[in-house]
Design a protein around this motif. Structure first.
Motif, PDB file in Angstrom:
ATOM      1  N   MET A   1       0.820  -1.190   0.000  1.00 18.09           N
ATOM      2  CA  MET A   1       0.000   0.000   0.000  1.00 18.09           C
ATOM      3  C   MET A   1       0.866   1.258   0.000  1.00 18.09           C
ATOM      4  SD  MET A   1      -3.222   1.694   1.549  1.00 18.09           S
ATOM      5  CE  MET A   1      -4.077   0.213   1.560  1.00 18.09           C
ATOM      6  N   THR A   2       1.982   1.259   0.769  1.00 18.88           N
ATOM      7  CA  THR A   2       2.808   2.466   0.817  1.00 18.88           C
ATOM      8  C   THR A   2       3.456   2.762  -0.532  1.00 18.88           C
ATOM      9  OG1 THR A   2       4.671   1.216   1.718  1.00 18.88           O
ATOM     10  CG2 THR A   2       3.263   2.355   3.304  1.00 18.88           C
ATOM     11  N   ASP A   3       3.773   1.728  -1.314  1.00 16.73           N
ATOM     12  CA  ASP A   3       4.327   1.968  -2.656  1.00 16.73           C
ATOM     13  C   ASP A   3       3.304   2.660  -3.550  1.00 16.73           C
ATOM     14  OD1 ASP A   3       6.783   0.893  -2.035  1.00 16.73           O
ATOM     15  OD2 ASP A   3       6.326  -1.094  -2.846  1.00 16.73           O
ATOM     16  N   ARG A   4       2.050   2.239  -3.443  1.00 15.80           N
ATOM     17  CA  ARG A   4       0.989   2.858  -4.232  1.00 15.80           C
ATOM     18  C   ARG A   4       0.807   4.326  -3.826  1.00 15.80           C
ATOM     19  NH1 ARG A   4      -3.970   0.413  -2.887  1.00 15.80           N
ATOM     20  NH2 ARG A   4      -4.990   2.355  -2.436  1.00 15.80           N
ATOM     21  N   LEU A   5       0.850   4.584  -2.518  1.00 16.47           N
ATOM     22  CA  LEU A   5       0.729   5.959  -2.038  1.00 16.47           C
ATOM     23  C   LEU A   5       1.914   6.803  -2.506  1.00 16.47           C
ATOM     24  CD1 LEU A   5      -0.583   5.402   1.588  1.00 16.47           C
ATOM     25  CD2 LEU A   5      -1.780   6.534  -0.285  1.00 16.47           C
ATOM     26  N   ARG A   6       3.108   6.232  -2.435  1.00 17.43           N
ATOM     27  CA  ARG A   6       4.309   6.941  -2.897  1.00 17.43           C
ATOM     28  C   ARG A   6       4.151   7.317  -4.370  1.00 17.43           C
ATOM     29  NH1 ARG A   6       9.533   7.819  -2.438  1.00 17.43           N
ATOM     30  NH2 ARG A   6       9.917   6.838  -0.465  1.00 17.43           N
ATOM     31  N   ASP A   7       3.705   6.361  -5.178  1.00 24.42           N
ATOM     32  CA  ASP A   7       3.536   6.612  -6.613  1.00 24.42           C
ATOM     33  C   ASP A   7       2.504   7.708  -6.876  1.00 24.42           C
ATOM     34  OD1 ASP A   7       5.412   4.647  -7.069  1.00 24.42           O
ATOM     35  OD2 ASP A   7       3.940   3.112  -7.625  1.00 24.42           O
ATOM     36  N   ALA A   8       1.479   7.804  -6.032  1.00 23.36           N
ATOM     37  CA  ALA A   8       0.435   8.806  -6.218  1.00 23.36           C
ATOM     38  C   ALA A   8       0.874  10.194  -5.732  1.00 23.36           C
ATOM     39  CB  ALA A   8      -0.834   8.381  -5.477  1.00 23.36           C
ATOM     40  N   ILE A   9       1.659  10.235  -4.663  1.00 27.48           N
ATOM     41  CA  ILE A   9       1.993  11.507  -4.010  1.00 27.48           C
ATOM     42  C   ILE A   9       3.293  12.119  -4.526  1.00 27.48           C
ATOM     43  CG2 ILE A   9       2.590  12.541  -1.778  1.00 27.48           C
ATOM     44  CD1 ILE A   9       0.759  10.410  -0.478  1.00 27.48           C
ATOM     45  N   ALA A  10       4.313  11.309  -4.770  1.00 29.14           N
ATOM     46  CA  ALA A  10       5.655  11.825  -5.089  1.00 29.14           C
ATOM     47  C   ALA A  10       5.687  12.795  -6.273  1.00 29.14           C
ATOM     48  CB  ALA A  10       6.629  10.672  -5.304  1.00 29.14           C
ATOM     49  N   PRO A  11       5.081  12.462  -7.418  1.00 28.30           N
ATOM     50  CA  PRO A  11       5.155  13.401  -8.557  1.00 28.30           C
ATOM     51  C   PRO A  11       4.520  14.761  -8.256  1.00 28.30           C
ATOM     52  CG  PRO A  11       4.381  11.247  -9.288  1.00 28.30           C
ATOM     53  CD  PRO A  11       4.388  11.227  -7.793  1.00 28.30           C
ATOM     54  N   ALA A  12       3.423  14.752  -7.517  1.00 31.37           N
ATOM     55  CA  ALA A  12       2.754  16.007  -7.179  1.00 31.37           C
ATOM     56  C   ALA A  12       3.636  16.855  -6.257  1.00 31.37           C
ATOM     57  CB  ALA A  12       1.410  15.723  -6.513  1.00 31.37           C
ATOM     58  N   LEU A  13       4.299  16.220  -5.291  1.00 32.68           N
ATOM     59  CA  LEU A  13       5.168  16.966  -4.380  1.00 32.68           C
ATOM     60  C   LEU A  13       6.388  17.525  -5.103  1.00 32.68           C
ATOM     61  CD1 LEU A  13       5.090  14.982  -1.015  1.00 32.68           C
ATOM     62  CD2 LEU A  13       3.715  16.931  -1.764  1.00 32.68           C
ATOM     63  N   GLU A  14       6.916  16.777  -6.082  1.00 32.64           N
ATOM     64  CA  GLU A  14       8.063  17.275  -6.845  1.00 32.64           C
ATOM     65  C   GLU A  14       7.703  18.570  -7.565  1.00 32.64           C
ATOM     66  OE1 GLU A  14       9.710  14.226  -9.357  1.00 32.64           O
ATOM     67  OE2 GLU A  14      10.087  12.916  -7.631  1.00 32.64           O
ATOM     68  N   LYS A  15       6.482  18.666  -8.068  1.00 30.74           N
ATOM     69  CA  LYS A  15       6.046  19.896  -8.730  1.00 30.74           C
ATOM     70  C   LYS A  15       5.992  21.068  -7.748  1.00 30.74           C
ATOM     71  CE  LYS A  15       3.442  17.562 -12.325  1.00 30.74           C
ATOM     72  NZ  LYS A  15       2.121  17.164 -12.799  1.00 30.74           N
ATOM     73  N   TYR A  58      -1.836  20.063   1.171  1.00 27.87           N
ATOM     74  CA  TYR A  58      -1.912  19.609  -0.216  1.00 27.87           C
ATOM     75  C   TYR A  58      -2.233  18.113  -0.291  1.00 27.87           C
ATOM     76  CZ  TYR A  58      -0.754  18.753  -5.063  1.00 27.87           C
ATOM     77  OH  TYR A  58      -0.824  18.378  -6.372  1.00 27.87           O
ATOM     78  N   VAL A  59      -1.500  17.319   0.484  1.00 24.53           N
ATOM     79  CA  VAL A  59      -1.690  15.864   0.453  1.00 24.53           C
ATOM     80  C   VAL A  59      -3.060  15.489   1.012  1.00 24.53           C
ATOM     81  CG1 VAL A  59      -0.851  13.658   1.389  1.00 24.53           C
ATOM     82  CG2 VAL A  59       0.761  15.311   0.435  1.00 24.53           C
ATOM     83  N   SER A  60      -3.533  16.200   2.022  1.00 25.85           N
ATOM     84  CA  SER A  60      -4.875  15.922   2.557  1.00 25.85           C
ATOM     85  C   SER A  60      -5.919  16.056   1.463  1.00 25.85           C
ATOM     86  CB  SER A  60      -5.210  16.881   3.703  1.00 25.85           C
ATOM     87  OG  SER A  60      -4.454  16.585   4.827  1.00 25.85           O
ATOM     88  N   GLY A  61      -5.815  17.135   0.679  1.00 30.49           N
ATOM     89  CA  GLY A  61      -6.749  17.321  -0.432  1.00 30.49           C
ATOM     90  C   GLY A  61      -6.635  16.221  -1.466  1.00 30.49           C
ATOM     91  N   LEU A  62      -5.399  15.837  -1.773  1.00 24.02           N
ATOM     92  CA  LEU A  62      -5.157  14.766  -2.743  1.00 24.02           C
ATOM     93  C   LEU A  62      -5.737  13.444  -2.247  1.00 24.02           C
ATOM     94  CD1 LEU A  62      -3.593  14.095  -5.407  1.00 24.02           C
ATOM     95  CD2 LEU A  62      -1.662  13.492  -3.959  1.00 24.02           C
TER      96      LEU A  62
END
Length: 162
Positions: A1-15, A58-62
C-alpha cells in the motif's frame, strides 16, 4: 500500500519543490500515515514547519479525492531529520562518504545489522565499509537504512562548534 501511495503523491510533491523521502503506515488505534519530505535542490535548505503544513494541506486534499485508505487516519508530515532514511538508489549515491546504519533481510558475513561508511552505489548495489572491510549489498536485501548523524559536523555548519 505504501508503494501505491508513494507513486500517487511523489510526482505532485516534486512539482511543489519537495522530495517524498518515505511513506510509513503506522497501525495504532487511529492509523497514522507519516510522510517524510525534503526540499529539492542543492541549496534548498532544511524543511520548515511551514513546508510541513503546506505539504500536509496539499496531500490531505489529494487523499480526499483519491481515498486510498479505508476509515479514519491521521496524516503526519515531517522532515527526514539528521538520521534521515535512505530509501532509493539516489539517496545512497547522494550520501556516499557518510556513515549509515543498515538493517538487512538476510545476513551478510553473519550480520543483519551493518554500520559503516557508504562507499558507492551502482546498479542497485551499495558498497559499505564496515570496520575496514568493504561489503557489497543489494538494495533488495536492505530492510531499512538511516544515516548516522555527524553531530560535530552539524555544529560546525551552524557555527556553534570550535
Amino acid at each position: 500500500m505504501t508503494d501505491r501511495l508513494r507513486d500517487a503523491i511523489a510526482p505532485a510533491l516534486e512539482k511543489l519543490g519537495y522530495e517524498l523521502i518515505q511513506v510509513e503506515q503506522v497501525a495504532t488505534r487511529r492509523p497514522v500515515l507519516r510522510l517524510y519530505i525534503d526540499r529539492l535542490g542543492e541549496d534548498a535548505g532544511g524543511v520548515t514547519l511551514d513546508d510541513c503544513q503546506k505539504v500536509s494541506e496539499y496531500v490531505s486534499g489529494l487523499l480526499d479525492v483519491e481515498d486510498p485508505l479505508p476509515g479514519a487516519y491521521s496524516l503526519e508530515v515531517s522532515s527526514p531529520g539528521l538520521d534521515r532514511p535512505l530509501v532509493t538508489a539516489e539517496h545512497f549515491r547522494r550520501f556516499v562518504g557518510s556513515e549509515a546504519r543498515v538493517q538487512l533481510h538476510r545476513p551478510v558475513n553473519g550480520a543483519r545489522r551493518l554500520r559503516g561508511r557508504l562507499c558507492a552505489e551502482a546498479n542497485g548495489v551499495i558498497e559499505i565499509d564496515v570496520d575496514g572491510q568493504r561489503l557489497a549489498v543489494s538494495l533488495a536485501d536492505i530492510r531499512a537504512a538511516r544515516l548516522v548523524p555527524d553531530l560535530a559536523a552539524e555544529l560546525r555548519s551552524k557555527g556553534d562548534g570550535h
